[in-house]
Design an enzyme around this catalytic site. Sequence first.
Site, PDB file in Angstrom:
ATOM      1  N   LYS A 159      -0.874  -5.844   4.228  1.00  0.00           N
ATOM      2  CA  LYS A 159      -1.054  -6.284   2.832  1.00  0.00           C
ATOM      3  C   LYS A 159      -0.018  -7.349   2.460  1.00  0.00           C
ATOM      4  O   LYS A 159      -0.340  -8.396   1.879  1.00  0.00           O
ATOM      5  CB  LYS A 159      -0.934  -5.088   1.875  1.00  0.00           C
ATOM      6  CG  LYS A 159      -2.042  -4.050   2.032  1.00  0.00           C
ATOM      7  CD  LYS A 159      -1.804  -2.831   1.138  1.00  0.00           C
ATOM      8  CE  LYS A 159      -2.722  -1.675   1.495  1.00  0.00           C
ATOM      9  NZ  LYS A 159      -2.533  -0.480   0.651  1.00  0.00           N
ATOM     10  N   GLY A 190       4.308   3.867   3.054  1.00  0.00           N
ATOM     11  CA  GLY A 190       4.987   2.829   3.811  1.00  0.00           C
ATOM     12  C   GLY A 190       5.176   1.629   2.904  1.00  0.00           C
ATOM     13  O   GLY A 190       4.342   1.347   2.035  1.00  0.00           O
ATOM     14  N   ALA A 226       2.463  -1.947  -0.028  1.00  0.00           N
ATOM     15  CA  ALA A 226       2.681  -0.502   0.165  1.00  0.00           C
ATOM     16  C   ALA A 226       1.371   0.189   0.514  1.00  0.00           C
ATOM     17  O   ALA A 226       0.278  -0.305   0.180  1.00  0.00           O
ATOM     18  CB  ALA A 226       3.282   0.108  -1.099  1.00  0.00           C
ATOM     19  N   ASP A 227       1.480   1.304   1.189  1.00  0.00           N
ATOM     20  CA  ASP A 227       0.296   2.101   1.491  1.00  0.00           C
ATOM     21  C   ASP A 227       0.665   3.581   1.514  1.00  0.00           C
ATOM     22  O   ASP A 227       1.722   3.954   2.022  1.00  0.00           O
ATOM     23  CB  ASP A 227      -0.306   1.711   2.847  1.00  0.00           C
ATOM     24  CG  ASP A 227      -1.711   2.262   2.982  1.00  0.00           C
ATOM     25  OD1 ASP A 227      -2.654   1.608   2.519  1.00  0.00           O
ATOM     26  OD2 ASP A 227      -1.859   3.392   3.510  1.00  0.00           O
ATOM     27  N   THR A 228      -0.216   4.396   0.941  1.00  0.00           N
ATOM     28  CA  THR A 228       0.043   5.838   0.842  1.00  0.00           C
ATOM     29  C   THR A 228      -1.059   6.624   1.535  1.00  0.00           C
ATOM     30  O   THR A 228      -2.243   6.342   1.329  1.00  0.00           O
ATOM     31  CB  THR A 228       0.103   6.251  -0.660  1.00  0.00           C
ATOM     32  OG1 THR A 228       1.120   5.479  -1.305  1.00  0.00           O
ATOM     33  CG2 THR A 228       0.417   7.733  -0.816  1.00  0.00           C
TER      34      THR A 228
END
Length: 208
Positions: free
Chosen positions: A51, A117, A80-82
């Site tokens: 991203k 992350g 960010a990634d969840t």
Amino acid sequence: MGQIILASASPRRKELLEQIGISFEICPAKGEERITKSVPHEVVEELASQKAIEVASMVRTYEETHQELVTPSDLMVIGADTIVSCGGQILGKPKDERDACRMLKLLSGGTHQVYTGVSIVLLDASGKAGQVMFHEKTDVTMRAMSEEEIRRYVATGEPMDKAGAYGIQGKCAIFVDKIDGDYNNVVGLPVAAIYRELKKLGIDIYLW
Ligand SMILES: Cc1cn([C@H]2C[C@H](O)[C@@H](COP(=O)(O)OP(=O)(O)OP(=O)(O)O)O2)c(=O)[nH]c1=O
């Protein structure tokens, strides 16, 4: 610091960055995410990185092709990634209501891990680039939910855009027994970890 860009369409991430009082723009990544990893913390770092890199190169290309309008500036792009990890399964956003029910059944009455992350791409005006990646993990313990409770919760629509099919900050709060770790990490952006990592690099992003 020059311009800060949040590479996210998530209203939660925007709110958390606003909450800590920094000045930033939003430019969500549009690309298809490609997962090549299987370990949760590697998956979230990989997706966050995709991203941030997509948006950083988009902004640079725009600056380069519109030199008469904009001068290249120092740039920081945050992606960010969840995801939720439970008993060896990785849970992203549910595909549909049935999938949301399946995820919540899996989470009911036990402890799972939420990983976010973060990837921060730094570009300076001369074109030099750098990147930091890290992740934060929070343990969340859910009370046992009955089938009826799961059905009613899913019917609210709240789970549909959230990893693991729940929002700790929303109605699902009534089912949360305890958490161990950073709450904001569960909501989607570990702002304390972001501050910690930028401080290590000697970067101050705060206006206050
Ligand atoms: C577990 C949990 C997740 N979430 C959200 C955070 C993320 O927005 C979402 C996980 O999806 P992501 O793919 O991480 O992010 P996104 O698609 O919402 O936004 P973008 O890729 O543009 O940054 O789940 C909550 O809001 N509350 C929770 O309790």
